[in-house]
Enzyme design. Sequence first.
Site, short mmCIF file in Angstrom:
data_model
loop_
_atom_site.label_atom_id
_atom_site.label_comp_id
_atom_site.label_asym_id
_atom_site.label_seq_id
_atom_site.Cartn_x
_atom_site.Cartn_y
_atom_site.Cartn_z
N LYS A 211 0.83 -1.21 0.00
CA LYS A 211 0.00 0.00 0.00
C LYS A 211 0.87 1.26 0.00
CE LYS A 211 -2.92 3.14 0.69
NZ LYS A 211 -4.27 3.43 0.37
N CYS B 185 -3.14 10.85 1.87
CA CYS B 185 -2.51 9.60 1.41
C CYS B 185 -1.12 9.87 0.85
CB CYS B 185 -3.38 8.95 0.35
SG CYS B 185 -5.08 8.81 0.87
N1 SAJ Z 1 -1.75 15.21 -8.22
C1 SAJ Z 1 -0.90 15.96 -8.99
N2 SAJ Z 1 -0.62 15.54 -10.26
C2 SAJ Z 1 -1.18 14.42 -10.79
C3 SAJ Z 1 -2.05 13.65 -9.99
C4 SAJ Z 1 -2.31 14.06 -8.70
O1 SAJ Z 1 -0.36 16.99 -8.54
O2 SAJ Z 1 -0.90 14.12 -11.96
C5 SAJ Z 1 -2.03 15.64 -6.84
C6 SAJ Z 1 -3.52 15.95 -6.57
O3 SAJ Z 1 -3.84 17.25 -6.98
C7 SAJ Z 1 -3.61 15.75 -5.08
C8 SAJ Z 1 -2.60 14.63 -4.82
O4 SAJ Z 1 -1.78 14.55 -5.97
O5 SAJ Z 1 -3.19 16.92 -4.40
C9 SAJ Z 1 -3.21 13.27 -4.56
O6 SAJ Z 1 -4.27 13.02 -5.45
P1 SAJ Z 1 -4.49 11.62 -6.17
O7 SAJ Z 1 -5.70 11.74 -7.01
O8 SAJ Z 1 -3.26 11.19 -6.85
O9 SAJ Z 1 -4.69 10.58 -5.01
P2 SAJ Z 1 -5.54 10.49 -3.65
O10 SAJ Z 1 -4.65 10.94 -2.53
O11 SAJ Z 1 -6.87 11.12 -3.75
O12 SAJ Z 1 -5.75 8.90 -3.57
C10 SAJ Z 1 -4.61 8.06 -3.54
C11 SAJ Z 1 -4.83 6.91 -4.55
N3 SAJ Z 1 -3.57 6.19 -4.73
C12 SAJ Z 1 -3.03 5.97 -5.96
O13 SAJ Z 1 -3.54 6.37 -6.98
C13 SAJ Z 1 -1.78 5.17 -6.00
C14 SAJ Z 1 -5.93 5.98 -4.06
O14 SAJ Z 1 -6.05 4.84 -4.90
C15 SAJ Z 1 -5.64 5.53 -2.62
O15 SAJ Z 1 -6.66 4.68 -2.11
C16 SAJ Z 1 -5.58 6.76 -1.76
O16 SAJ Z 1 -4.48 7.55 -2.23
C17 SAJ Z 1 -5.40 6.35 -0.31
O17 SAJ Z 1 -6.39 6.40 0.43
O18 SAJ Z 1 -4.32 5.90 0.07
#
Ligand code: SAJ
Length: 406
Positions: free
Chosen positions: A208, A262
């Site tokens: 994870k 996360c």
């Molecule tokens: N972000 C960027 N650039 C990107 C993608 C995301 O800057 O290209 C930023 C977003 O704006 C945000 C952060 O990253 O601030 C996190 O967003 P996210 O959509 O990547 O992820 P989370 O935190 O909402 O959810 C993640 C997910 N993990 C993965 O995709 C590996 C989700 O599947 C997990 O269940 C979740 O973490 C968790 O609960 O751990």
Amino acid sequence: MQSKEITVVGLGYIGLPTAVVMAGAGHHVKGYDAKKEVCESLNAGKIHIVENYLQEAFTQVRENGCLEITEEIAESDIYVVCVPTPFQEEENEKTADLSYVESAAKEVAKVLKKGDLVILESTVPPHTTAMMTEILAEESGLKKDEFYTAHCPERVLPGKILYELKHNDRIIGAKDPEAAEITKELYETFVVEGHCYVCDDVTAELCKLAENTFRDINIAYANQLSMLCRKAGIDVFRLIELANKHPRVSILTPGLGVGGHCLAVDPWFIVEKYGEDASLIRTAREINERKPYWVKDQILKDINYDKEKKIGILGMAYKPNIDDMRESPSLALAGALESDGYMVYGCEPNSHSDTIGNIRLLSLEELLNSCDYYVVALAHDEFKSDAVKKRIMDKPYYDCIGFLRG
Ligand code: SAJ
């Protein structure tokens, strides 16, 4: 598997949808949360978080009598622990705060019987499932081989939680292979599309963390490129678009930073355990944490350090179309500008509050009317019309996400 008696401990972003999905699969679920106001709101029929389709699904399982909300942990055959695991900061080191896991284990131990299964879904550092097992044994007086424990880390994306709970693959780890098999059988009653894979508990814990760290490192790379491109005077979004034309390159999108409970937290759980051996992971985290402060410096240069200028941030949540502001880089930016004496306002259409800390929240209309400089932090749906984009571009702005391109 026949229908089971299940108690879900912690009814937040993960626990509540999990309880709803398990109840929808025909189990009798008892949801418990230590916060009285959460139980009261749920007992009054209203969910306390913003998540697509969850209110309707919650109402349905309540009407069917499959989900009870209890203010004490109710006795069951299976306990699913979905409590927060934030980080705590001491002397610049970030470590996991496992106090919620510890108190959940103590509460469950009060009702634990021989043959019960306790599943930890919270994201945790390696060896936490073993620690939970110790607490359960000590507090209940049972021997460790008289009950089962497993770790099944949640993997769902906020905004798509109900869909992903049923469709994503799951990783199930347990020291005792029988515990892993029983847990797998349970999850297969509601994971309709994905597969459930079994392994030992430490592999599941690290798996994870490795998933979220992979994403954090990739975004750190994109954020570092954005800073280099600013120096080089080129458009980072065009650069990434072109680099991603390569069949084996897939760079993510730079932004104001990385937020949420996360990606901004979990990599620290690896650094905490493995120190220097996790140097790449630490560096990526530091790059992403620094990004809002770097953006602040660019904004101040743009406005010529003029404290009369009103700065408006579009999007205060940690990502688009949600209300969750945990570890949001917009809050870091707003806080830094405010403490340097600049006038800063936020716009967050998903929040009903007027303020976040010291930062005033304005409606989109108010923000567009009153600010002299805009920071585009998030691509919320409310910002997407051509009319809004045009109004943003009529004044000086910093577009963190390439929202206003083409
Ligand atoms: N972000 C960027 N650039 C990107 C993608 C995301 O800057 O290209 C930023 C977003 O704006 C945000 C952060 O990253 O601030 C996190 O967003 P996210 O959509 O990547 O992820 P989370 O935190 O909402 O959810 C993640 C997910 N993990 C993965 O995709 C590996 C989700 O599947 C997990 O269940 C979740 O973490 C968790 O609960 O751990």
